[in-house]
Design an enzyme around this catalytic site. Sequence first.
Site, mmCIF file in Angstrom:
data_model
loop_
_atom_site.group_PDB
_atom_site.id
_atom_site.type_symbol
_atom_site.label_atom_id
_atom_site.label_comp_id
_atom_site.label_asym_id
_atom_site.label_seq_id
_atom_site.Cartn_x
_atom_site.Cartn_y
_atom_site.Cartn_z
ATOM 1 N N ASP A 41 -26.666 -1.195 -10.048
ATOM 2 C CA ASP A 41 -27.795 -0.569 -9.369
ATOM 3 C C ASP A 41 -28.309 0.614 -10.190
ATOM 4 O OD1 ASP A 41 -27.642 -2.343 -7.267
ATOM 5 O OD2 ASP A 41 -26.396 -1.034 -6.025
ATOM 6 N N TYR A 69 -14.039 0.077 -10.977
ATOM 7 C CA TYR A 69 -14.972 1.160 -10.680
ATOM 8 C C TYR A 69 -14.241 2.443 -10.292
ATOM 9 C CZ TYR A 69 -18.350 -2.681 -10.131
ATOM 10 O OH TYR A 69 -19.145 -3.784 -10.329
ATOM 11 N N ASP A 83 -25.537 3.701 0.365
ATOM 12 C CA ASP A 83 -25.214 4.630 -0.715
ATOM 13 C C ASP A 83 -26.023 5.911 -0.524
ATOM 14 O OD1 ASP A 83 -27.788 4.069 -1.605
ATOM 15 O OD2 ASP A 83 -27.131 2.857 -3.306
ATOM 16 N N ARG A 181 -20.476 -0.371 -2.116
ATOM 17 C CA ARG A 181 -21.145 0.285 -0.987
ATOM 18 C C ARG A 181 -20.582 -0.220 0.336
ATOM 19 N NH1 ARG A 181 -26.976 -1.446 -1.506
ATOM 20 N NH2 ARG A 181 -26.246 -3.015 -2.960
#
Length: 308
Positions: A41, A69, A83, A181
């Site tokens: 994103d 991540y 988010d 998310r």
Amino acid sequence: MSNVNGVLVVDKPAGMTSHDCVSRIRRLYGTKKVGHTGTLDPDVTGVLPICLGQATRLVEYLQELPKRYDVVMRIGSSTTTEDASGEVIEQKEVDTASITKERVEELFQSFLGEIDQVPPMYSAVKVNGVRLYDLAREGTVIERQSRKVTIYELTLHDISDGDGVVDVSFTCTCSKGTYMRTLCVDLGRVLGYPAHMKLLRRIKSGPFTEGEAIPLQALEEQAANGEDLSRHLVSIPQAMSFMPAFQVKPERVRAVRNGLVTALPGVKVEEGSLICLFSENELLGIHRVCRGEKGLFAKAEKVFPSEV
């Protein structure tokens, strides 16, 4: 720049789409054949492997590999996009004493393995041919089918609090298609609070780590100085080093290049799996392992020209 083949591991900056990065790399390397191996994103930073030339044929294999991540989850508020870029839709003051290291780590354990995830409305998932984020921007919310994803690792780093919210920092290793998310929202729900993903950085994608990633700005500065950007490319054989390999006898090289099947004597891999065939250090192709009357053999999926 001629004969550009390989994987460029870019450290994507915030504020740019993955497609934007591909467009920049296409211009910098002067080649049309460019593709990335997993969308990030715009607000997300980190490892974005980009395939150039013949390496674009690796995308389907590389994008299937696990990702890792660094995540910051904010507990105490939820947003439209799940988010920090979305509008706050729910807030609840957090009893900070209840968000303990022991409780969070126990929660993490319960999320390991295969789980069901409902894709967020603000995502590129298509339903009846329409991407969910297009519907979301119109204010439409529809029912989404849950999907199976796998969480391989959740490691807690820090818990901090202030102003009635709690931030939880952790590392997650997961399968392709896992939404961090949504994971944050689901974790918060179990804890009894609205939550969203505050920050996200991808630190590993398949075999590629942030230690080998080069910032896009650094690439552009080097290009402006006339430096050779090809030195940053990971070769195709090196990029596929995560797959099992088999050395082909010299007399079989031509047959393999022509797409013919070849026997795999002594190979101990599962039928149906993939294997890379080599002639010394030269990658001949990516093959599917099959079983015949005489044992295992390799059936070509991708055959590479000699220059790669």
